[in-house]
Design a protein around this motif. Structure first.
Motif, PDB file in Angstrom:
ATOM      1  N   MET A 118       0.846  -1.191   0.000  1.00  0.00           N
ATOM      2  CA  MET A 118       0.000   0.000   0.000  1.00  0.00           C
ATOM      3  C   MET A 118       0.886   1.247   0.000  1.00  0.00           C
ATOM      4  O   MET A 118       1.874   1.324   0.716  1.00  0.00           O
ATOM      5  CB  MET A 118      -0.930  -0.018   1.215  1.00  0.00           C
ATOM      6  CG  MET A 118      -1.857   1.136   1.260  1.00  0.00           C
ATOM      7  SD  MET A 118      -2.987   0.931   2.630  1.00  0.00           S
ATOM      8  CE  MET A 118      -4.161   2.163   2.217  1.00  0.00           C
ATOM      9  N   THR A 119       0.511   2.239  -0.785  1.00  0.00           N
ATOM     10  CA  THR A 119       1.259   3.485  -0.904  1.00  0.00           C
ATOM     11  C   THR A 119       1.067   4.345   0.338  1.00  0.00           C
ATOM     12  O   THR A 119      -0.048   4.503   0.827  1.00  0.00           O
ATOM     13  CB  THR A 119       0.760   4.272  -2.133  1.00  0.00           C
ATOM     14  OG1 THR A 119       0.912   3.466  -3.283  1.00  0.00           O
ATOM     15  CG2 THR A 119       1.522   5.560  -2.316  1.00  0.00           C
ATOM     16  N   ASP A 120       2.167   4.912   0.842  1.00  0.00           N
ATOM     17  CA  ASP A 120       2.073   5.895   1.925  1.00  0.00           C
ATOM     18  C   ASP A 120       1.682   7.220   1.299  1.00  0.00           C
ATOM     19  O   ASP A 120       2.525   7.942   0.769  1.00  0.00           O
ATOM     20  CB  ASP A 120       3.410   5.995   2.659  1.00  0.00           C
ATOM     21  CG  ASP A 120       3.382   7.037   3.767  1.00  0.00           C
ATOM     22  OD1 ASP A 120       2.303   7.633   4.016  1.00  0.00           O
ATOM     23  OD2 ASP A 120       4.443   7.276   4.376  1.00  0.00           O
ATOM     24  N   ARG A 121       0.411   7.544   1.336  1.00  0.00           N
ATOM     25  CA  ARG A 121      -0.097   8.744   0.674  1.00  0.00           C
ATOM     26  C   ARG A 121       0.504  10.014   1.274  1.00  0.00           C
ATOM     27  O   ARG A 121       0.617  11.029   0.606  1.00  0.00           O
ATOM     28  CB  ARG A 121      -1.622   8.778   0.743  1.00  0.00           C
ATOM     29  CG  ARG A 121      -2.238   7.532   0.057  1.00  0.00           C
ATOM     30  CD  ARG A 121      -3.622   7.747  -0.431  1.00  0.00           C
ATOM     31  NE  ARG A 121      -3.741   8.783  -1.419  1.00  0.00           N
ATOM     32  CZ  ARG A 121      -3.392   8.669  -2.711  1.00  0.00           C
ATOM     33  NH1 ARG A 121      -2.868   7.553  -3.158  1.00  0.00           N
ATOM     34  NH2 ARG A 121      -3.565   9.669  -3.541  1.00  0.00           N
ATOM     35  N   ARG A 169       2.150  27.033 -10.362  1.00  0.00           N
ATOM     36  CA  ARG A 169       3.065  26.123  -9.680  1.00  0.00           C
ATOM     37  C   ARG A 169       4.310  26.866  -9.190  1.00  0.00           C
ATOM     38  O   ARG A 169       4.915  27.638  -9.932  1.00  0.00           O
ATOM     39  CB  ARG A 169       3.493  24.996 -10.613  1.00  0.00           C
ATOM     40  CG  ARG A 169       4.403  24.018  -9.923  1.00  0.00           C
ATOM     41  CD  ARG A 169       4.825  22.901 -10.798  1.00  0.00           C
ATOM     42  NE  ARG A 169       5.685  22.024 -10.005  1.00  0.00           N
ATOM     43  CZ  ARG A 169       6.282  20.983 -10.474  1.00  0.00           C
ATOM     44  NH1 ARG A 169       6.147  20.640 -11.735  1.00  0.00           N
ATOM     45  NH2 ARG A 169       7.034  20.250  -9.681  1.00  0.00           N
ATOM     46  N   VAL A 170       4.686  26.589  -7.912  1.00  0.00           N
ATOM     47  CA  VAL A 170       5.879  27.207  -7.341  1.00  0.00           C
ATOM     48  C   VAL A 170       6.806  26.191  -6.673  1.00  0.00           C
ATOM     49  O   VAL A 170       7.824  26.573  -6.115  1.00  0.00           O
ATOM     50  CB  VAL A 170       5.528  28.335  -6.337  1.00  0.00           C
ATOM     51  CG1 VAL A 170       4.828  29.485  -7.044  1.00  0.00           C
ATOM     52  CG2 VAL A 170       4.693  27.812  -5.180  1.00  0.00           C
ATOM     53  N   GLY A 171       6.450  24.886  -6.714  1.00  0.00           N
ATOM     54  CA  GLY A 171       7.309  23.886  -6.087  1.00  0.00           C
ATOM     55  C   GLY A 171       6.532  22.635  -5.731  1.00  0.00           C
ATOM     56  O   GLY A 171       5.410  22.425  -6.203  1.00  0.00           O
ATOM     57  N   ALA A 172       7.140  21.824  -4.881  1.00  0.00           N
ATOM     58  CA  ALA A 172       6.512  20.563  -4.452  1.00  0.00           C
ATOM     59  C   ALA A 172       6.993  20.216  -3.046  1.00  0.00           C
ATOM     60  O   ALA A 172       8.103  20.580  -2.651  1.00  0.00           O
ATOM     61  CB  ALA A 172       6.859  19.441  -5.420  1.00  0.00           C
ATOM     62  N   LEU A 173       6.157  19.521  -2.316  1.00  0.00           N
ATOM     63  CA  LEU A 173       6.463  19.031  -0.970  1.00  0.00           C
ATOM     64  C   LEU A 173       5.712  17.726  -0.754  1.00  0.00           C
ATOM     65  O   LEU A 173       4.658  17.504  -1.359  1.00  0.00           O
ATOM     66  CB  LEU A 173       5.961  20.007   0.098  1.00  0.00           C
ATOM     67  CG  LEU A 173       6.812  21.160   0.565  1.00  0.00           C
ATOM     68  CD1 LEU A 173       6.063  21.963   1.631  1.00  0.00           C
ATOM     69  CD2 LEU A 173       8.144  20.693   1.105  1.00  0.00           C
ATOM     70  N   PRO A 174       6.186  16.856   0.169  1.00  0.00           N
ATOM     71  CA  PRO A 174       5.368  15.703   0.555  1.00  0.00           C
ATOM     72  C   PRO A 174       4.054  16.159   1.196  1.00  0.00           C
ATOM     73  O   PRO A 174       4.001  17.213   1.847  1.00  0.00           O
ATOM     74  CB  PRO A 174       6.251  14.965   1.563  1.00  0.00           C
ATOM     75  CG  PRO A 174       7.647  15.393   1.239  1.00  0.00           C
ATOM     76  CD  PRO A 174       7.509  16.823   0.788  1.00  0.00           C
ATOM     77  N   VAL A 175       3.014  15.374   1.027  1.00  0.00           N
ATOM     78  CA  VAL A 175       1.692  15.670   1.582  1.00  0.00           C
ATOM     79  C   VAL A 175       1.793  16.040   3.059  1.00  0.00           C
ATOM     80  O   VAL A 175       1.231  17.039   3.499  1.00  0.00           O
ATOM     81  CB  VAL A 175       0.740  14.472   1.377  1.00  0.00           C
ATOM     82  CG1 VAL A 175      -0.554  14.645   2.159  1.00  0.00           C
ATOM     83  CG2 VAL A 175       0.446  14.250  -0.095  1.00  0.00           C
ATOM     84  N   ALA A 176       2.504  15.215   3.848  1.00  0.00           N
ATOM     85  CA  ALA A 176       2.591  15.452   5.292  1.00  0.00           C
ATOM     86  C   ALA A 176       3.165  16.831   5.606  1.00  0.00           C
ATOM     87  O   ALA A 176       2.660  17.522   6.501  1.00  0.00           O
ATOM     88  CB  ALA A 176       3.428  14.364   5.955  1.00  0.00           C
ATOM     89  N   GLN A 177       4.184  17.250   4.890  1.00  0.00           N
ATOM     90  CA  GLN A 177       4.789  18.570   5.138  1.00  0.00           C
ATOM     91  C   GLN A 177       3.852  19.701   4.726  1.00  0.00           C
ATOM     92  O   GLN A 177       3.762  20.718   5.420  1.00  0.00           O
ATOM     93  CB  GLN A 177       6.113  18.699   4.393  1.00  0.00           C
ATOM     94  CG  GLN A 177       7.245  17.943   5.041  1.00  0.00           C
ATOM     95  CD  GLN A 177       8.533  18.177   4.281  1.00  0.00           C
ATOM     96  OE1 GLN A 177       8.632  17.851   3.105  1.00  0.00           O
ATOM     97  NE2 GLN A 177       9.509  18.736   4.960  1.00  0.00           N
ATOM     98  N   ALA A 178       3.154  19.546   3.621  1.00  0.00           N
ATOM     99  CA  ALA A 178       2.241  20.588   3.150  1.00  0.00           C
ATOM    100  C   ALA A 178       1.083  20.800   4.128  1.00  0.00           C
ATOM    101  O   ALA A 178       0.509  21.888   4.186  1.00  0.00           O
ATOM    102  CB  ALA A 178       1.714  20.242   1.765  1.00  0.00           C
ATOM    103  N   LYS A 208      -7.922   8.304   8.484  1.00  0.00           N
ATOM    104  CA  LYS A 208      -7.487   9.488   7.733  1.00  0.00           C
ATOM    105  C   LYS A 208      -6.728  10.430   8.675  1.00  0.00           C
ATOM    106  O   LYS A 208      -7.107  10.596   9.837  1.00  0.00           O
ATOM    107  CB  LYS A 208      -8.676  10.232   7.122  1.00  0.00           C
ATOM    108  CG  LYS A 208      -9.392   9.472   6.029  1.00  0.00           C
ATOM    109  CD  LYS A 208      -8.656   9.620   4.723  1.00  0.00           C
ATOM    110  CE  LYS A 208      -9.493   9.087   3.579  1.00  0.00           C
ATOM    111  NZ  LYS A 208      -8.872   9.300   2.300  1.00  0.00           N
ATOM    112  N   THR A 209      -5.669  11.058   8.162  1.00  0.00           N
ATOM    113  CA  THR A 209      -4.853  11.944   8.996  1.00  0.00           C
ATOM    114  C   THR A 209      -5.496  13.317   9.188  1.00  0.00           C
ATOM    115  O   THR A 209      -5.094  14.048  10.091  1.00  0.00           O
ATOM    116  CB  THR A 209      -3.452  12.129   8.384  1.00  0.00           C
ATOM    117  OG1 THR A 209      -3.592  12.672   7.075  1.00  0.00           O
ATOM    118  CG2 THR A 209      -2.697  10.812   8.335  1.00  0.00           C
TER     119      THR A 209
END
Length: 178
Positions: A1-4, A18-27, A58-59
């Motif tokens: 299972m993918t860690d979403r 668009r200005v960049g990217a981050l992992p879901v948890a950090q965003a 769900k987180t």
């Protein structure tokens, strides 16, 4: 299972560029970072809306009632494609989707301390059939009339995700059609 929570989200500016990217948890860690998301509203032939109750694991905003499906496209991914994929993963459903607008919102989850700061693409579609929800994603589902749902949110906002009323408002034209 993918860690979403480890997947990347696309950071955007106040115009949706668009200005960049981050992992879901950090965003989603306070104070949050504005990023691209999507919310799907599926209607049956009678005009009822398919709602899901978010799974307890769900987180953010677990066990609250929400729109049919929501999530985040990967950086550079087509929003409609991402939404269709997530719809299949969460509810075992396929539908032709069309974007009807953007809902920009911020919300803090008092239970987890995580935040939403989203440039939310609102998509609508039609669905006939019976959903096959993934229990890791969806605790329950139901069909509701949009007008009835808007009244219910006004009466007891705590039972619904904080973005649901705004997503419904953006999709008002689609909601009013049978």
């Amino acid at each position: 299972m993918t860690d979403r929570e480890a997947l990347l989200v696309e950071l955007v500016d106040e115009r949706g560029a668009r200005v960049g990217a981050l992992p879901v948890a950090q965003a989603h860690t306070a104070p949050g970072r504005l990023h691209r998301a999507f919310s799907v509203l599926l209607f049956d032939d009678d005009g009822r809306l398919l709602l899901q109750q978010r799974a307890g694991v769900k987180t953010r905003f677990p066990l609250l009632w929400s729109n049919t499906c929501c999530g985040h496209p990967l950086p550079g991914q087509d929003v409609t494609e991402a939404a269709a994929t997530r719809l299949a993963e969460e509810l075992g459903v396929t539908a032709e989707l069309r974007e009807v607008g953007i809902y920009r919102y911020q919300a803090a989850d008092p239970g987890t301390g995580l935040v939403e700061d989203e440039w939310d693409h609102v998509l609508v579609g039609r669905f006939r059939g019976v959903p096959r929800p993934d229990p890791d994603e969806v605790a329950d589902y139901t069909w509701r009339w949009a007008a009835e749902l808007a009244d219910a949110i006004t009466v007891d906002r705590a039972q619904y995700t904080p973005w649901l009323a705004g997503v419904l408002a953006v999709a008002a034209d689609a909601v009013s059609r049978p």
